[in-house]
Design an enzyme around this catalytic site. Sequence first.
Site, PDB file in Angstrom:
ATOM      1  N   PHE A 149       0.745  -1.179   0.076  1.00  0.00           N
ATOM      2  CA  PHE A 149       0.079   0.051   0.015  1.00  0.00           C
ATOM      3  C   PHE A 149       0.893   1.179  -0.141  1.00  0.00           C
ATOM      4  CE2 PHE A 149       0.771  -0.382   4.470  1.00  0.00           C
ATOM      5  CZ  PHE A 149       1.140   0.854   4.990  1.00  0.00           C
ATOM      6  N   LYS A 173      -1.145  -7.636  -8.835  1.00  0.00           N
ATOM      7  CA  LYS A 173      -2.323  -7.453  -7.718  1.00  0.00           C
ATOM      8  C   LYS A 173      -1.751  -6.501  -6.820  1.00  0.00           C
ATOM      9  CE  LYS A 173      -2.755  -8.627  -4.011  1.00  0.00           C
ATOM     10  NZ  LYS A 173      -3.165  -7.926  -2.651  1.00  0.00           N
ATOM     11  N   GLU A 176      -5.115  -3.811  -1.630  1.00  0.00           N
ATOM     12  CA  GLU A 176      -6.577  -3.597  -1.808  1.00  0.00           C
ATOM     13  C   GLU A 176      -6.785  -2.459  -0.837  1.00  0.00           C
ATOM     14  OE1 GLU A 176      -5.783  -6.951   1.608  1.00  0.00           O
ATOM     15  OE2 GLU A 176      -4.717  -6.218  -0.348  1.00  0.00           O
ATOM     16  N   ARG A 177      -5.723  -1.765  -0.107  1.00  0.00           N
ATOM     17  CA  ARG A 177      -6.062  -0.646   0.608  1.00  0.00           C
ATOM     18  C   ARG A 177      -6.031   0.584  -0.242  1.00  0.00           C
ATOM     19  NH1 ARG A 177      -1.734  -1.716   5.540  1.00  0.00           N
ATOM     20  NH2 ARG A 177      -2.541  -3.816   6.123  1.00  0.00           N
ATOM     21  N   SER A 226       5.919  -6.986   4.084  1.00  0.00           N
ATOM     22  CA  SER A 226       6.695  -7.289   5.140  1.00  0.00           C
ATOM     23  C   SER A 226       7.452  -8.494   5.095  1.00  0.00           C
ATOM     24  CB  SER A 226       5.563  -7.645   6.080  1.00  0.00           C
ATOM     25  OG  SER A 226       4.859  -8.582   6.080  1.00  0.00           O
ATOM     26  N   CYS A 281       9.420   1.663   3.301  1.00  0.00           N
ATOM     27  CA  CYS A 281      10.531   0.751   3.699  1.00  0.00           C
ATOM     28  C   CYS A 281      12.124   1.104   3.897  1.00  0.00           C
ATOM     29  CB  CYS A 281      10.356  -0.549   2.972  1.00  0.00           C
ATOM     30  SG  CYS A 281      11.117  -0.167   1.106  1.00  0.00           S
ATOM     31  N   GLU A 383      10.011  -3.823  12.721  1.00  0.00           N
ATOM     32  CA  GLU A 383       9.373  -2.724  11.874  1.00  0.00           C
ATOM     33  C   GLU A 383       8.384  -2.161  12.422  1.00  0.00           C
ATOM     34  OE1 GLU A 383       9.499  -1.693   7.179  1.00  0.00           O
ATOM     35  OE2 GLU A 383       8.651  -3.459   7.703  1.00  0.00           O
TER      36      GLU A 383
END
Length: 499
Positions: A149, A173, A176-177, A226, A281, A383
Amino acid sequence: MRNIEHFIGGRSVAGASGRFGDVFNPSTGAVQAKVALASAQELDRAVDNAAQAQRDWARVNPQRRARVMFEFKRLLEANMDSLARLLSSEHGKVLSDARGDIQRGLEVIEFSCGIPHLLKGEHTQGAGPGIDAYSVRQPLGVVAGITPFNFPAMIPMWMFGPAIASGNAFILKPSERDPSVPVRLAELMLEAGLPEGVLNVVHGDKETVDAILKHPQIRAVSFVGSSDIAQAVYAEGARHGKRMQCMGGAKNHGIVLPDADLDQTVADVIGAAYGSAGERCMALPIVVPVGEKTADALREKLLAAIDGLRIGVSEDPQAHYGPVVTAAHKARIEDYIRIGVEEGAELVRDGRGFSLPGHEGGFFLGATLFDRVKPEMKTYREEIFGPVLQIVRADSFEQALELPSRHQYGNGVAIFTRNGDAAREFVDRVEVGMVGINVPIPVPVAYHSFGGWKRSGFGDLNQYGTDSVRFFTRTKVVTQRWPKGGAVTDQSFVIPTMR
């Protein structure tokens, strides 16, 4: 309410699974759209479209494929403002940061315009008596990308730009957020001249990801997310015989030596730690001053800078950062702050409880600062991915060097100093994949490659740059001989050599 559909075969396709996800406005906390979540059958439809389109796309010569990328670049530039607003409305990052998100992706598209040069093989004339040898790079076929996201424009373009320019068809893909910008990018690719079906966007959750990893026609998968999920995705995709490239999490350190320019260092650290609400990140959530004098001076200047931060909605041109992406993510960050206090770190500024007038339902967090954080603490090891900066004090250069080198993540690191010898030794010895010298967010330029070490990266090849061409193509080597005058050579039962 707006419905966000899949983009398959060059057109919007309504979801058929009956499953939908909520897309929030992070500034208000309200649900602003519903996104369809694909079933395995819907993925099959996208892959079938991609496989059919890829056969013809691979036959288009590389120069003509590059022309589509050139036109897509022009369209990105022309639509920059509308894309940034759409991105900010679902992610929450301020408009200037959203433009940066798009710009960094655009730079990989610029690199992709030159991919025909990198698709050239090698040729050896006279490798043996009357024998020539040459190699060619060919596309894999249908490949896929699973993106997070936090960069809904940049990371998809990191993946599909090089993949498509190399002759593949691509299944994206996205998260979805914040799924609207990836769909818009696919529409612009179609407008740029990309044939229908070469780029498909399939929304979904774990069910969709699992279907991608198992699908027999998908040859390679690129992933960013992640570390725990990246490792699982890498293992599952490899188990199904796919080429895998999975980028994981990070805990990037900023080492501050006593000779550093503290005013410039603080300006760099504040932006790198709190920009995009820390949802990067390559953020800089750990700062490591060497020596108590350096630490005390740095802390004082950081506090002054934090007190000057402005938190606001994405449209606020004066805001330094906006809300985090969801209420669940906000609660997760707040829990880490609670854990940090329980572990004994000194909470110098507490971002919990921040509320933006007029947007009380938004997912806002104030800037948090911890001091005297220890390496054994959970909040140091893991994290947080939010607007939380931690000071870890080091007594010496050696101790400061050990911290990022021994950490489970090895994505990025920065050192702030005026000493070239110290910087050179640091670069040589630190166990991290991307290093900045007086550069707080050392994301490589588009013609190099992005990738971390240790649990920040799974797979042999990095994102974008020349590594992306290697990842999305395979090499075929040809050895050829043309006998003169139809002469027949003697039979031979030994392995061929070039003697």
